[in-house]
Every structure is written in structure tokens, then in C-alpha cells.
Design a protein around this motif. Structure first.
Motif, short mmCIF file in Angstrom:
data_model
loop_
_atom_site.label_atom_id
_atom_site.label_comp_id
_atom_site.label_asym_id
_atom_site.label_seq_id
_atom_site.Cartn_x
_atom_site.Cartn_y
_atom_site.Cartn_z
N MET A 110 0.83 -1.19 0.00
CA MET A 110 0.00 0.00 0.00
C MET A 110 0.87 1.25 0.00
O MET A 110 0.67 2.17 -0.80
N ILE B 28 -6.85 5.59 5.32
CA ILE B 28 -7.04 4.30 4.65
C ILE B 28 -7.28 3.20 5.67
O ILE B 28 -6.77 3.27 6.81
N ARG C 18 -7.24 -2.77 -4.55
CA ARG C 18 -7.48 -2.73 -3.10
C ARG C 18 -7.18 -1.36 -2.50
O ARG C 18 -7.86 -0.91 -1.58
N TRP C 19 -6.14 -0.70 -3.00
CA TRP C 19 -5.60 0.46 -2.28
C TRP C 19 -5.81 1.80 -2.96
O TRP C 19 -5.59 2.84 -2.33
N PRO D 149 -9.87 4.34 0.59
CA PRO D 149 -8.89 5.41 0.76
C PRO D 149 -9.49 6.79 0.53
O PRO D 149 -10.37 6.98 -0.30
N TYR E 80 -0.04 8.97 6.84
CA TYR E 80 -1.07 7.93 6.75
C TYR E 80 -1.84 7.87 8.07
O TYR E 80 -1.24 7.80 9.15
N SER F 136 -10.28 -0.84 0.71
CA SER F 136 -9.63 -0.08 1.79
C SER F 136 -10.23 1.30 2.02
O SER F 136 -9.81 1.99 2.95
#
Length: 516
Positions: free
Chosen positions: A1, A67, A207-208, A29, A16, A27
Motif C-alpha cells: 500500500m 485508509i 485494493r488500495w 482510501p 497515513y 480499503s
């Protein structure tokens, strides 16, 4: 990520804010390209902590990335993430009373949507090479072995995914390093099938990373990794990076592979045609798609290349002897496909029910196997029990040995509402099994007319049984089907394979990248 975001924001100060996720796939974000101070809602029960990556300078701009870390998938989710299928609201009683009436209502509604659907764009987006008076961007001297970026829809079971995995292997064989991205967030159950090779990198953008940030990431990836070729297998955000590639990295070659024209809007072949001017080549797996792109989008003949999803080793000779015989006393039928509406599993069960009745009337011992997982799986199980077929029809997961199953199967049924040219039909004939399919997509490029049934659910069931009955009772009819299948198999086998079409492009991309 972190590697993904540190590719995009190379010099910024990254902060983050990390949460424990409640979702096993995505996720969620949130990117804030400005100074951001945490609020109480950032510090709730799911808060895990913060991480900071200093910027290149003390006064580097700040970027905050909020995230979640997806939780581990449950065993049930690893098998199936979609909720079990249920009839549409208001039609539950109809389905309970007569599943085929429900299927017919759904079929009629689908046909109305097909005819009434809004007009979708069937004109390619404009593209200009620009003027020679302005300088073109120059390829940087990266000093890395050339690479390919392969974009896929997801890593789940399907014909497009089968070709995607093949292209990864072919790219490695030509010396290219391979980067793989997928567009649809999922468990990615087939990720384990990616080659365990140091030159293969699976980038979990699905996913990220929000899709509007894909171009920013891919620009950095192309420039830092010497990517010379982009190959798209049904990956929408990768199409949307094409203007970036054409304007800033025109040395990168681009192509796509498409498989199936969808009913409502043309599906990925239509998307491919819309982006045609930004692509160097279209690879298609059927003659229907060659015609579609040429007629709908006026794509030139040389730009649309047919490459069959056949193995040349299998295509050099006629298929094996098809085992079904007139008057035989045993019949094994198979269905192989994901348990989603496209494959119409309820119609499959009704066909098996009708074939079982036919077998009883003709003193034939009947058995069947249904392979696949999906939302309809529990409905199928209940219907099989309801019709007394639980002891005659085995349900198997998709990882079953398909060639072994087909080698002991007489008939494959595929009453889908839509197909391209189904790979499973190739596999059936290669293993001595006769397919019966609805007349959809490019199925007629392999199957004889008498083994293609109408799309209407009642007619699909009735004519599937009729085809079996005629082959069982009329040897001349059976031999004609075998002869036509063999002839069409030989015709398909004479066409170029996908490997023969794509590997030379991969080799050229490797050689071009080596010169850099």
C-alpha cells in the motif's frame, strides 16, 4: 500500500491515518492533498495509528492518506462473496411455484431492455498525432530490462482471465518483466496462479487506490520501470489512461483483447471500439468480434487481429472421437460455469430434470455433474432436491479436474443468456464430449446448427432434450453432428492462435525496450 502511494507522491510529505477495516476487499482510501489535522472521527474504535514518510525537503507539500486495512476474508467469503441469489421483490411466490415461469419473465424483461436500451456510443474517440512543429516527448534512458503492464478485470474464474494468465506466461518467455493490475476489487481467488517468478509483480491497485488516481500511478510506473507495452484484458481504468500514454509517453505500444459482446451496451468490445484510435491493435478471439469492430467502428482490417484461444498442440489434428453413440444405455451430462445469471443455472437444472425424465422413458441410466460456485449455488441445491435429482446430479467446485470430467461426459449443456465463444466448448470437444448451447455470441463458429438452441428458457430446455433424443435415436443425425463438429474444429484450428498473434508483439516490445 505504501509503495503505491510513494510512487505517486514521490517528493511530498506523506501522513497515513490507518484504520482497521470492516471490509475484506476494499480499503476506502481518502486522499487529502493539503495540510490536514485529525478530527475525533479519525480516532474512533477502528483507529490503528499513523505513519509518516518525510518529504524531499522540509517545505514539501503535505498529503494525508486516510485508509483502512481490509480484514482477513472469512472461509465462506473465500468461497463466495456475493450474497445468495433471491428472486426479485414481488416475484418470490412465482419462483417458488414454478421456477421456469420466473425465468421466462426475466428473459422477456431482458429482451425488452435489450431493444429499449439507450443508444451507447459506437464512434471512436477522436485522436490526433499533433503537429511536427512541436517536439514529441522523448523516452528517458531508464537502464532497466523492458517490461509489460497487463491489466485484467479481476483474478477470478473466466475465459478472459484464462487468456490473461496465458499472456503473463508468454511475456515472461519473451524476456519481459511483467506488472499486473486488476480493476475490480475482489478476493482475487486466482492470485495464487500468478507465476512465482521474480519478474512478476501484482500491484494491488484494486485494493488500495481510487480509480481516478490510476493515471498518476501508471505514469510513474511506466517511466521508472521501462514499460514498453500495455495489454488490456477488460480493465476499464487502464483504458482511461490511454490519453496520458499517447500524449506523454507515445513510445508505449497499446493493445487489448476482447471476448464477448454484451446484450445491453456491447460490453468490452464496444469500449474497445470507442478507444480504438488510442490503441495500436485489437486482439479478438472470434470472427464475430472482427466483424463487430469493423462494422460498428470502421476499424481497419489490419488493426483487428483474430487469435483463437486454442493450443496449437491440440489444434494440429481433428478432435478425438466423440463418444456419444446411438442407443447407448448410459448418459452423463455436465454443466461447467460460474453460478451467475449469465449461465442461467436454473435453466440448467430444468434441462437436467427434463433429460432425466427422457432417460427414464428410454431405459437409459442418467447422471450429471454441475461445476461452479456463485450466488445461485444454494438455489440449485434446493431445486435438485425438490426434483429428486440429489442422488443423480453431483455438485462440484470450480477447481475440479475439468479434462478428467469431460473425458467421462457424453453431453455438455450451456444454456447461457450470453457467451462469446465459450472456452469450455473447445475443451468439451477436445475431450470427446458433445456440447449443446444456446445460439448466442459466436457459438455457431464451433457448434452445428442442430446443437444450438433458442435463447427462450422453455425452448432452450425443450430443444436440448430434442437434440439428445435425435442423436440417441437417429445414427445418421448423430454422425452428421460429429462430422460438422470435426469440420468446424479443423477450421478453427487453422486460424492463428492467441499465442501466435501476441508473442511476436511481446518480442518486438522487448527488443524495442532493449534499445533504450
Amino acid at each position: 500500500m505504501r509503495a503505491i502511494y510513494e510512487y505517486i507522491f514521490l517528493t511530498q510529505n506523506l501522513r497515513y491515518i490507518i484504520h482497521e477495516g470492516e471490509n475484506a476487499i476494499w480499503s476506502y482510501p481518502e486522499i487529502i492533498e493539503d495540510v490536514y489535522f485529525p478530527s475525533p472521527r479519525d480516532m474512533g474504535a477502528q483507529f490503528l495509528g499513523t505513519v509518516e514518510r518525510p518529504g524531499l525537503r522540509d517545505d514539501s507539500p503535505e498529503v494525508t492518506i486516510k485508509i483502512s486495512i481490509p480484514r482477513r476474508a472469512l472461509p465462506s467469503e473465500k468461497k463466495q462473496t456475493d450474497a445468495p441469489w433471491r428472486p426479485q421483490i414481488g416475484l418470490g411466490r412465482v419462483f417458488a411455484a414454478n421456477p421456469m415461469v420466473y425465468e421466462y419473465i426475466r428473459y422477456k424483461a431482458e429482451m425488452r431492455r435489450k431493444h429499449r436500451s439507450e443508444n451507447h456510443q459506437t464512434v471512436s474517440l477522436p485522436f490526433s498525432e499533433g503537429t511536427k512543429l512541436l517536439p514529441k516527448p522523448k523516452r528517458p534512458n531508464i537502464g532497466k530490462r523492458p517490461a509489460i503492464l497487463i491489466g485484467m478485470h479481476w483474478l477470478e474464474t473466466g475465459g478472459a482471465e484464462k487468456l490473461g494468465f496465458d499472456t503473463i506466461r508468454w511475456a515472461l518467455e519473451t524476456g519481459l518483466r511483467v506488472f499486473v493490475v486488476v480493476s475490480t476489487p475482489s478476493i482475487q481467488r486466482l492470485a495464487h496462479k500468478l507465476p512465482e517468478h521474480p519478474d512478476v509483480t501484482f500491484l494491488r491497485l484494486d485494493r488500495w487506490l481510487q480509480q481516478h488516481l490510476w493515471p498518476r500511478f501508471i505514469e510513474k510506473l511506466v517511466l521508472r520501470e521501462n514499460i514498453t507495452l500495455v495489454h488490456n484484458h477488460h480493465c476499464i481504468p487502464l483504458y482511461e489512461t490511454l490519453p496520458l500514454l499517447r500524449s506523454r509517453m507515445p513510445w508505449v505500444k497499446t493493445l487489448d483483447s476482447t471476448h464477448i459482446v454484451e446484450h445491453s451496451d456491447g460490453g468490452y468490445p464496444r469500449v474497445s471500439g470507442v478507444w480504438s484510435n488510442y490503441l495500436d491493435m485489437h486482439h479478438v478471439i472470434s470472427g464475430e468480434l472482427v466483424t463487430y469492430l469493423q462494422r460498428q467502428f470502421n476499424v481497419s482490417r489490419g488493426k483487428v487481429v483474430l487469435g483463437r484461444m486454442l493450443d496449437r498442440a491440440e489444434g494440429d489434428s481433428s478432435p478425438p472421437e466423440l463418444r456419444f453413440e446411438t442407443g447407448q444405455q448410459n448418459l452423463h451430462v455436465a454443466f461447467i460455469g460460474r453460478m451467475y445469471y449469465q449461465k442461467r443455472p436454473v435453466v440448467v437444472v430444468e434441462t437436467l430434470r427434463a433429460l432425466n425424465e427422457w432417460a427414464e422413458n428410454n431405459n437409459v441410466e442418467f447422471s450429471a455433474t454441475m461445476v461452479g460456485e456463485g450466488p445461485f449455488e444454494s438455489v440449485v441445491s434446493r431445486l435438485l432436491q425438490r426434483y429428486g435429482l440429489g442422488g443423480k446430479v453431483a455438485q462440484k467446485p470450480s477447481n475440479v479436474d475439468i479434462p478428467s470430467l469431460l473425458k467421462r461426459t457424453d453431453i455438455l449443456i450451456l444454456p447461457s443468456n450470453n457467451e462469446g465463444l465459450a472456452l469450455v466448448c473447445y475443451e468439451a470437444v477436445a475431450n470427446g464430449c458433445i456440447p449443446i448451447s444456446t445460439r448466442v455470441g459466436s457459438q455457431d463458429e464451433l457448434l452445428p446448427e442442430e446443437l444450438l438452441t433458442p435463447l427462450s428458457p422453455y425452448k432452450a430446455v425443450r430443444e436440448s432434450v430434442s437434440a439428445v433424443d435425435r442423436m440417441w435415436s437417429d445414427n445418421s443425425f448423430l454422425q452428421r453432428q460429429k462430422d460438422v463438429l470435426a469440420r468446424k474444429w479443423r477450421s478453427l484450428s487453422a486460424d492463428p492462435t492467441a499465442e501466435e498473434v501476441l508473442k511476436p508483439i511481446y518480442r518486438a516490445a522487448f527488443e524495442d525496450g532493449q534499445e533504450n
